[in-house]
Motif scaffolding. Structure first.
Motif, PDB file in Angstrom:
ATOM      1  N   THR A   5      48.586  23.902  47.273  1.00  0.00           N
ATOM      2  CA  THR A   5      49.579  25.050  47.686  1.00  0.00           C
ATOM      3  C   THR A   5      49.491  26.155  46.461  1.00  0.00           C
ATOM      4  O   THR A   5      49.914  27.330  46.835  1.00  0.00           O
ATOM      5  N   SER A   6      48.773  25.854  45.437  1.00  0.00           N
ATOM      6  CA  SER A   6      48.626  26.831  44.573  1.00  0.00           C
ATOM      7  C   SER A   6      47.517  26.722  43.579  1.00  0.00           C
ATOM      8  O   SER A   6      46.804  25.739  43.728  1.00  0.00           O
ATOM      9  N   PRO A   7      47.002  27.709  42.732  1.00  0.00           N
ATOM     10  CA  PRO A   7      45.816  27.378  42.070  1.00  0.00           C
ATOM     11  C   PRO A   7      46.004  26.388  41.086  1.00  0.00           C
ATOM     12  O   PRO A   7      44.926  25.691  40.671  1.00  0.00           O
ATOM     13  N   ALA A   8      47.210  25.917  40.524  1.00  0.00           N
ATOM     14  CA  ALA A   8      47.521  24.843  39.696  1.00  0.00           C
ATOM     15  C   ALA A   8      47.196  23.438  40.516  1.00  0.00           C
ATOM     16  O   ALA A   8      46.787  22.591  39.631  1.00  0.00           O
ATOM     17  N   ASP A   9      47.343  23.488  41.710  1.00  0.00           N
ATOM     18  CA  ASP A   9      46.971  22.377  42.545  1.00  0.00           C
ATOM     19  C   ASP A   9      45.648  21.905  42.653  1.00  0.00           C
ATOM     20  O   ASP A   9      44.965  20.872  42.700  1.00  0.00           O
ATOM     21  N   ILE A  10      44.825  23.206  42.401  1.00  0.00           N
ATOM     22  CA  ILE A  10      43.379  23.120  42.905  1.00  0.00           C
ATOM     23  C   ILE A  10      42.743  23.378  41.908  1.00  0.00           C
ATOM     24  O   ILE A  10      41.440  23.434  41.824  1.00  0.00           O
ATOM     25  N   MET A  11      43.010  23.675  40.638  1.00  0.00           N
ATOM     26  CA  MET A  11      42.187  24.473  39.543  1.00  0.00           C
ATOM     27  C   MET A  11      41.109  23.274  39.037  1.00  0.00           C
ATOM     28  O   MET A  11      40.073  23.590  38.378  1.00  0.00           O
ATOM     29  N   PHE A  12      41.373  21.958  39.180  1.00  0.00           N
ATOM     30  CA  PHE A  12      40.441  21.026  38.648  1.00  0.00           C
ATOM     31  C   PHE A  12      39.488  20.598  39.725  1.00  0.00           C
ATOM     32  O   PHE A  12      38.812  19.752  39.385  1.00  0.00           O
ATOM     33  N   GLN A  13      39.617  21.088  41.016  1.00  0.00           N
ATOM     34  CA  GLN A  13      38.716  20.657  42.045  1.00  0.00           C
ATOM     35  C   GLN A  13      37.883  21.939  42.215  1.00  0.00           C
ATOM     36  O   GLN A  13      38.293  23.075  42.023  1.00  0.00           O
ATOM     37  N   ARG A  14      36.479  21.972  42.480  1.00  0.00           N
ATOM     38  CA  ARG A  14      35.836  22.801  42.969  1.00  0.00           C
ATOM     39  C   ARG A  14      35.512  22.942  44.545  1.00  0.00           C
ATOM     40  O   ARG A  14      35.252  22.077  45.270  1.00  0.00           O
ATOM     41  N   LEU A  15      35.828  24.172  44.863  1.00  0.00           N
ATOM     42  CA  LEU A  15      35.699  24.576  46.508  1.00  0.00           C
ATOM     43  C   LEU A  15      34.228  25.004  46.651  1.00  0.00           C
ATOM     44  O   LEU A  15      33.754  25.520  45.838  1.00  0.00           O
ATOM     45  N   ALA A  16      33.746  24.584  47.706  1.00  0.00           N
ATOM     46  CA  ALA A  16      32.265  25.014  48.184  1.00  0.00           C
ATOM     47  C   ALA A  16      32.519  26.612  48.157  1.00  0.00           C
ATOM     48  O   ALA A  16      33.316  27.313  48.283  1.00  0.00           O
ATOM     49  N   CYS A  17      31.071  27.371  47.943  1.00  0.00           N
ATOM     50  CA  CYS A  17      31.066  28.673  47.916  1.00  0.00           C
ATOM     51  C   CYS A  17      31.399  29.269  49.420  1.00  0.00           C
ATOM     52  O   CYS A  17      30.869  28.934  50.232  1.00  0.00           O
ATOM     53  N   CYS A  18      32.369  30.325  49.522  1.00  0.00           N
ATOM     54  CA  CYS A  18      32.713  30.740  50.859  1.00  0.00           C
ATOM     55  C   CYS A  18      31.686  31.691  51.308  1.00  0.00           C
ATOM     56  O   CYS A  18      31.705  31.790  52.404  1.00  0.00           O
ATOM     57  N   VAL A  19      30.693  32.012  50.514  1.00  0.00           N
ATOM     58  CA  VAL A  19      29.731  32.690  50.987  1.00  0.00           C
ATOM     59  C   VAL A  19      28.375  32.015  51.344  1.00  0.00           C
ATOM     60  O   VAL A  19      27.791  32.301  52.388  1.00  0.00           O
ATOM     61  N   CYS A  20      27.894  31.265  50.561  1.00  0.00           N
ATOM     62  CA  CYS A  20      26.622  30.262  50.840  1.00  0.00           C
ATOM     63  C   CYS A  20      26.929  28.969  51.303  1.00  0.00           C
ATOM     64  O   CYS A  20      25.991  28.446  52.107  1.00  0.00           O
ATOM     65  N   GLY A  21      28.008  28.485  51.249  1.00  0.00           N
ATOM     66  CA  GLY A  21      28.256  27.089  51.678  1.00  0.00           C
ATOM     67  C   GLY A  21      28.295  26.077  50.765  1.00  0.00           C
ATOM     68  O   GLY A  21      28.295  24.891  50.812  1.00  0.00           O
ATOM     69  N   ARG A  22      27.549  26.297  49.688  1.00  0.00           N
ATOM     70  CA  ARG A  22      26.983  25.434  48.778  1.00  0.00           C
ATOM     71  C   ARG A  22      27.924  24.992  47.564  1.00  0.00           C
ATOM     72  O   ARG A  22      29.051  25.769  47.617  1.00  0.00           O
ATOM     73  N   SER A  23      27.673  23.902  47.112  1.00  0.00           N
ATOM     74  CA  SER A  23      28.620  23.259  46.092  1.00  0.00           C
ATOM     75  C   SER A  23      28.622  24.301  44.757  1.00  0.00           C
ATOM     76  O   SER A  23      27.790  24.826  44.481  1.00  0.00           O
ATOM     77  N   THR A  24      29.867  24.233  44.357  1.00  0.00           N
ATOM     78  CA  THR A  24      29.953  25.027  43.085  1.00  0.00           C
ATOM     79  C   THR A  24      30.379  24.100  42.029  1.00  0.00           C
ATOM     80  O   THR A  24      30.735  24.576  40.792  1.00  0.00           O
ATOM     81  N   ASP A  25      30.146  22.814  41.915  1.00  0.00           N
ATOM     82  CA  ASP A  25      30.400  21.943  40.906  1.00  0.00           C
ATOM     83  C   ASP A  25      29.698  22.214  39.657  1.00  0.00           C
ATOM     84  O   ASP A  25      30.233  22.091  38.539  1.00  0.00           O
ATOM     85  N   ASP A  26      28.444  22.658  39.698  1.00  0.00           N
ATOM     86  CA  ASP A  26      27.706  23.098  38.306  1.00  0.00           C
ATOM     87  C   ASP A  26      27.484  24.351  38.211  1.00  0.00           C
ATOM     88  O   ASP A  26      26.970  24.877  37.174  1.00  0.00           O
ATOM     89  N   ALA A  27      28.397  25.335  38.901  1.00  0.00           N
ATOM     90  CA  ALA A  27      28.370  26.847  38.788  1.00  0.00           C
ATOM     91  C   ALA A  27      29.074  27.235  37.529  1.00  0.00           C
ATOM     92  O   ALA A  27      30.362  26.893  37.425  1.00  0.00           O
ATOM     93  N   ASP A  28      28.403  28.151  36.607  1.00  0.00           N
ATOM     94  CA  ASP A  28      29.285  28.565  35.414  1.00  0.00           C
ATOM     95  C   ASP A  28      29.982  29.891  36.015  1.00  0.00           C
ATOM     96  O   ASP A  28      30.982  30.358  35.177  1.00  0.00           O
ATOM     97  N   ASP A  29      29.650  30.335  37.077  1.00  0.00           N
ATOM     98  CA  ASP A  29      30.495  31.615  37.688  1.00  0.00           C
ATOM     99  C   ASP A  29      31.280  31.248  38.889  1.00  0.00           C
ATOM    100  O   ASP A  29      31.460  32.166  39.680  1.00  0.00           O
ATOM    101  N   HIS A  30      31.721  30.011  38.909  1.00  0.00           N
ATOM    102  CA  HIS A  30      32.775  29.828  39.997  1.00  0.00           C
ATOM    103  C   HIS A  30      34.087  30.517  39.849  1.00  0.00           C
ATOM    104  O   HIS A  30      34.687  30.498  38.759  1.00  0.00           O
ATOM    105  N   VAL A  31      34.484  31.344  41.059  1.00  0.00           N
ATOM    106  CA  VAL A  31      35.994  31.663  41.056  1.00  0.00           C
ATOM    107  C   VAL A  31      36.667  31.127  42.055  1.00  0.00           C
ATOM    108  O   VAL A  31      36.258  30.847  43.002  1.00  0.00           O
TER     109      VAL A  31
END
Length: 68
Positions: A5-31
């Motif tokens: 429900t908030s950034p604090a709830d998900i800040m330790f999880q990585r969501l897939a990129c909403c543009v390319c659909g790929r994982s952001t697990d190893d991305a340094d530029d995850h937003v």
């Protein structure tokens, strides 16, 4: 994402990129983007690679990632 429900709830999880659909697990530029609308308590959270997000934003808007 259930129960997130908030950034604090998900800040330790990585969501897939909403543009390319790929994982952001190893991305340094995850937003993490939060979207809401006036008069509506619901929020939508999206993850993205900053580079991909910059490719779809309107002219004059950009995202920079700074490590702190």
């Amino acid at each position: 994402m259930p129960n997130a429900t908030s950034p604090a709830d998900i800040m330790f999880q990585r969501l897939a990129c909403c543009v390319c659909g790929r994982s952001t697990d190893d991305a340094d530029d995850h937003v993490l983007l939060g979207i809401s609308a006036p008069g509506n308590p619901a929020e939508q959270w999206l993850g993205a690679h900053a580079e991909h997000l910059n490719g779809v934003l309107a002219r004059g808007f950009s995202v920079e990632v700074h490590k702190m």
